[in-house]
Write a protein that holds these residues in place. Structure first.
Motif, PDB file in Angstrom:
ATOM      1  N   LEU A  87       0.818  -1.219   0.000  1.00  0.00           N
ATOM      2  CA  LEU A  87       0.000   0.000   0.000  1.00  0.00           C
ATOM      3  C   LEU A  87       0.853   1.270   0.000  1.00  0.00           C
ATOM      4  CD1 LEU A  87      -2.892  -1.139   2.350  1.00  0.00           C
ATOM      5  CD2 LEU A  87      -2.947  -0.881  -0.144  1.00  0.00           C
ATOM      6  N   PRO A  88       1.846   1.398   0.899  1.00  0.00           N
ATOM      7  CA  PRO A  88       2.672   2.609   0.834  1.00  0.00           C
ATOM      8  C   PRO A  88       3.442   2.741  -0.482  1.00  0.00           C
ATOM      9  CG  PRO A  88       3.160   1.352   2.834  1.00  0.00           C
ATOM     10  CD  PRO A  88       2.191   0.561   2.034  1.00  0.00           C
ATOM     11  N   ILE A  89       3.840   1.608  -1.047  1.00  0.00           N
ATOM     12  CA  ILE A  89       4.555   1.646  -2.331  1.00  0.00           C
ATOM     13  C   ILE A  89       3.620   2.163  -3.421  1.00  0.00           C
ATOM     14  CG2 ILE A  89       5.664   0.245  -4.134  1.00  0.00           C
ATOM     15  CD1 ILE A  89       6.676  -1.579  -1.801  1.00  0.00           C
ATOM     16  N   MET A  90       2.399   1.627  -3.468  1.00  0.00           N
ATOM     17  CA  MET A  90       1.433   2.083  -4.473  1.00  0.00           C
ATOM     18  C   MET A  90       1.120   3.566  -4.295  1.00  0.00           C
ATOM     19  SD  MET A  90      -1.305  -0.972  -5.110  1.00  0.00           S
ATOM     20  CE  MET A  90      -1.643  -1.336  -3.394  1.00  0.00           C
ATOM     21  N   MET A  91       1.018   3.999  -3.052  1.00  0.00           N
ATOM     22  CA  MET A  91       0.733   5.413  -2.799  1.00  0.00           C
ATOM     23  C   MET A  91       1.901   6.300  -3.239  1.00  0.00           C
ATOM     24  SD  MET A  91      -1.235   4.942   0.806  1.00  0.00           S
ATOM     25  CE  MET A  91      -1.564   6.666   1.099  1.00  0.00           C
TER      26      MET A  91
END
Length: 129
Positions: free
Chosen positions: A55-59
């Protein structure tokens, strides 16, 4: 941002979208149903961490990125080793749990094969920048 992530996902090849939506994510959520089984909590934790840290990577990337392979490699590699250990040392597993562990093992080994390639490509591209 969510729109960008969704568009990025939809731009992936159809087979990747199906793999992720129908096989990979569901298979790695099912361990939550087996928390009371041998190593169930550990397996579920590793399965969920391997996905959640994307999730943080996608964000940050505002979409899908080869860097998403890194949490998989970090958490799913020990998880598949634990699954192999459990399947080889616990002869009294519930049949449904043993069958599920085999499915999860195959699914995540396939994923790790893709992830290793993606991590190498991500690292090569990172070094060029």
């Amino acid at each position: 941002m969510l729109r960008d992530i969704w568009i990025s996902f939809r731009n992936l090849p159809a087979w990747v979208q199906i793999w992720m939506s129908v096989v990979l994510v569901p298979a790695n959520l099912v361990p939550l149903a087996f928390l009371d089984q041998p190593y169930g909590t550990l397996i579920a934790g590793l399965a969920i961490l391997g996905m959640a840290l994307n999730l943080p990577i996608m964000m940050a990337e505002r979409g899908m990125s080869r860097a998403m392979a890194l949490p998989h490699l970090l958490f799913w590699t020990p998880m598949v080793l634990i699954i192999v250990y459990v399947l080889n040392t616990h002869t009294d597993l519930l049949p449904i749990y043993a069958q599920f562990l085999l499915v999860l093992l195959v699914v995540d080994l396939i994923s790790l094969g893709f992830d290793l390639r993606d991590a190498i490509l991500w690292n090569k591209n990172r070094k060029r920048q």
